[in-house]
Scaffold this motif. Structure first.
Motif, mmCIF file in Angstrom:
data_model
loop_
_atom_site.group_PDB
_atom_site.id
_atom_site.type_symbol
_atom_site.label_atom_id
_atom_site.label_comp_id
_atom_site.label_asym_id
_atom_site.label_seq_id
_atom_site.Cartn_x
_atom_site.Cartn_y
_atom_site.Cartn_z
ATOM 1 N N UNK A 120 -57.564 -112.568 24.426
ATOM 2 C CA UNK A 120 -57.331 -111.843 25.670
ATOM 3 C C UNK A 120 -57.962 -110.474 25.620
ATOM 4 N N UNK A 121 -58.450 -109.997 26.785
ATOM 5 C CA UNK A 121 -59.078 -108.688 26.853
ATOM 6 C C UNK A 121 -60.571 -108.761 26.596
ATOM 7 N N UNK A 122 -61.229 -107.597 26.476
ATOM 8 C CA UNK A 122 -62.670 -107.585 26.217
ATOM 9 C C UNK A 122 -62.992 -108.299 24.900
ATOM 10 N N UNK A 205 -55.153 -103.589 25.254
ATOM 11 C CA UNK A 205 -55.428 -104.701 26.162
ATOM 12 C C UNK A 205 -56.028 -105.902 25.440
ATOM 13 N N UNK A 206 -56.061 -105.879 24.102
ATOM 14 C CA UNK A 206 -56.684 -106.951 23.320
ATOM 15 C C UNK A 206 -55.635 -107.768 22.595
ATOM 16 N N UNK A 207 -55.728 -109.092 22.756
ATOM 17 C CA UNK A 207 -54.833 -110.016 22.061
ATOM 18 C C UNK A 207 -55.629 -110.802 21.029
ATOM 19 N N UNK A 208 -55.088 -110.922 19.814
ATOM 20 C CA UNK A 208 -55.743 -111.611 18.715
ATOM 21 C C UNK A 208 -54.816 -112.715 18.209
ATOM 22 N N UNK A 209 -55.344 -113.921 18.116
ATOM 23 C CA UNK A 209 -54.568 -115.032 17.566
ATOM 24 C C UNK A 209 -54.886 -115.180 16.090
ATOM 25 N N UNK A 210 -53.852 -115.253 15.271
ATOM 26 C CA UNK A 210 -54.024 -115.386 13.830
ATOM 27 C C UNK A 210 -54.047 -116.868 13.454
#
Length: 223
Positions: A120-122, A205-210
């Motif tokens: 999510x996000x840029x 605004x950035x989402x990171x999936x682990x």
């Protein structure tokens, strides 16, 4: 009664009169003169040079030299290095030995233990590998996980750390002490929390999936 004088044929034709006098011929025209072009007329100018090919036509310009083809950067469209696919034994013994020496001198590549994927996000769709130990996350180039896609709420310095403990075979998430809070599954990370594969890390605004590779069922020390 007086007699009329008898005229001869010459007198009738305007010739010599009967008295023997020779008529004076008219003067000839002036030498070189004419009725249409007097002697003092200016001669006409010479004809101009041909309009189709003037004498001072410049030589055609030399065509420009085509630019040299750009050197291949050795990276694909995603920025990853392209692997070399030369078959061993086809480059000659000297080249094979040189390749072996280069591989022996190259530093060992740290094995991947997991990934962070931008969901999510840029930068949505980008990914970065994780290695054993601490992996700083931030916008600066010095970070192991660089997330510089236009989200200025992420610090250039390490904003968060993803750590893999290869002895305990566990992952942990901790913050970097920045103003913007690091969140794990929408909960703020105030100290250090355990990471499980599939968790979501959010910074600004950035989402990171682990995504984990190593863990209780696999570790590079097993191979």
């Amino acid at each position: 009664m007086a007699k009329k004088p008898i005229l001869t044929d010459d007198e009738l034709d305007g010739g010599v009169p009967d008295d023997g006098a020779v008529p004076t011929p008219p003067p000839p025209p002036a030498r070189g003169g004419s009725a249409t072009r007097p002697l003092d007329a200016t001669p006409p100018p010479p004809p101009p040079a041909s309009a189709t090919r003037p004498l001072d036509v410049p030589e055609p310009p030399t065509p420009p030299t085509p630019p040299e083809p750009p050197e291949r950067s050795g990276r694909d469209a995603s920025g990853h290095a392209r692997p070399k696919t030369r078959i061993h034994g086809y480059g000659g013994k000297g080249r094979d030995e040189a390749d072996g020496a280069a591989l022996a001198a190259a530093p060992p590549v740290a094995p991947v233990v997991g990934w962070l994927v931008v969901t999510g996000g840029p930068g949505r769709g980008a990914s970065a590998p994780l290695v054993a130990g601490m992996n700083p996350v931030g916008r600066g180039e010095e970070n192991a996980v660089q997330v510089d896609f236009g989200d200025d709420t992420i610090s250039r310095d390490p904003h968060a750390f993803v750590t893999y403990d290869d002895e305990a075979r566990m992952f942990h998430l901790s913050h970097g002490g920045k103003t913007n809070i690091v969140r794990l599954n929408d909960a703020p990370v105030l100290n250090s929390d355990t990471l499980t594969s599939g968790d979501t890390i959010r910074i600004g605004a950035t989402s990171l999936r682990f995504v984990a590779l190593c863990g209780s069922d696999f570790d590079w020390s097993d191979t």
